[in-house]
Scaffold this motif. Structure first.
Motif, mmCIF file in Angstrom:
data_model
loop_
_atom_site.group_PDB
_atom_site.id
_atom_site.type_symbol
_atom_site.label_atom_id
_atom_site.label_comp_id
_atom_site.label_asym_id
_atom_site.label_seq_id
_atom_site.Cartn_x
_atom_site.Cartn_y
_atom_site.Cartn_z
ATOM 1 N N ARG A 90 -2.355 -1.081 20.221
ATOM 2 C CA ARG A 90 -2.738 -1.369 18.835
ATOM 3 C C ARG A 90 -2.327 -2.794 18.453
ATOM 4 O O ARG A 90 -1.227 -3.234 18.757
ATOM 5 N N ASN A 117 -4.542 -1.874 12.764
ATOM 6 C CA ASN A 117 -5.521 -0.789 12.872
ATOM 7 C C ASN A 117 -5.574 0.033 11.591
ATOM 8 O O ASN A 117 -6.632 0.523 11.192
ATOM 9 N N LEU A 118 -4.426 0.199 10.948
ATOM 10 C CA LEU A 118 -4.403 0.942 9.694
ATOM 11 C C LEU A 118 -5.237 0.244 8.634
ATOM 12 O O LEU A 118 -5.975 0.877 7.884
ATOM 13 N N GLY A 121 -8.792 0.740 9.102
ATOM 14 C CA GLY A 121 -9.212 2.019 8.545
ATOM 15 C C GLY A 121 -9.412 1.947 7.045
ATOM 16 O O GLY A 121 -10.376 2.510 6.509
ATOM 17 N N ASP A 154 -8.001 7.316 11.699
ATOM 18 C CA ASP A 154 -7.290 6.401 10.794
ATOM 19 C C ASP A 154 -7.538 6.779 9.336
ATOM 20 O O ASP A 154 -6.617 6.780 8.511
ATOM 21 N N THR A 163 0.538 7.586 9.192
ATOM 22 C CA THR A 163 -0.111 6.984 10.352
ATOM 23 C C THR A 163 -0.574 8.079 11.300
ATOM 24 O O THR A 163 -0.045 9.202 11.265
#
Length: 210
Positions: A90, A117-118, A121, A154, A163
């Motif tokens: 990630r 990555n969060l 999302g 996500d 998470t």
């Protein structure tokens, strides 16, 4: 045994850094991992870790950056917003602040690691929310895409303010039902993709699907 002046100073500095880390961790949960490193003990450097995104633990050793600070007092005290990567691939954005004592020696470091990555999302959720064309959900346009599976996971984690790696068993099971209903479990190697993104074994994913 009476503590030396240096020991008292170091303990005072570390106590303040621990409080700052706790405050930052609570403020930026769950997007940002906050870690306190004791550079006096590089073999067991991590003193505290909030919003654990990297899978490390208290007592783990210092990073290469920490070792570089130990070796060089002139190493930059602030490194902000540099690209980084978690162990599972990630992407992350990190900031590291070195803590010096009154002699100019590095004794600790305060590090922040943001899981990009969060935020990807979140961006997908906002795009979907703002869409006014009547087009269906983004993942339904390309259900065979591995990225679509990761984005769906996500989004689910974001709805719970957590998470993917921190999902509880009941939440993982509910997620698997959503993925099944959306047709994602029909995708080739879907179980491997899901297990890797959740940070669990394939056996756990299969069990959560039952």
């Amino acid at each position: 045994m009476r503590k030396s002046t240096w020991e008292r100073e170091h303990e005072s500095l570390l106590a303040q850094v621990m409080q700052i880390a706790d405050g930052l961790g609570q403020t930026f949960a769950p997007f940002c991992e906050v870690v306190v490193h004791d550079l006096r003990d590089p073999g067991h450097a991590i003193l505290a870790i909030h919003n654990n995104l990297s899978g490390r633990a208290v007592g783990d050793p210092a990073t290469e950056l920490g070792l570089a600070r130990i070796a060089d007092e002139d190493y930059p005290q602030l490194l902000a917003n540099y690209p980084n990567q978690f162990g599972d691939g990630r992407r992350a954005k990190s900031t590291s602040v070195g803590i010096k004592d009154s002699s100019g020696r590095y004794i600790a470091a305060l590090c922040l690691n943001v899981d990009l990555n969060l935020f990807r999302g979140i961006q997908n959720v906002l795009e979907q929310f703002c869409r006014a064309s009547g087009v269906g959900a983004k993942e339904s346009l390309d259900p065979a895409n591995a990225e679509a599976i990761r984005e769906r996971i996500d989004q689910y984690a974001m709805s719970l303010s957590t998470t993917p790696q921190a999902l509880k068993t009941e939440h993982r099971r509910a997620l698997m039902q959503e993925l099944k209903q959306a047709g994602f479990l029909e995708v080739r190697k879907s179980m491997e993709i899901i297990a890797a993104h959740l940070g669990v074994s394939r056996a756990t994913v299969y069990n959560d699907t039952k």
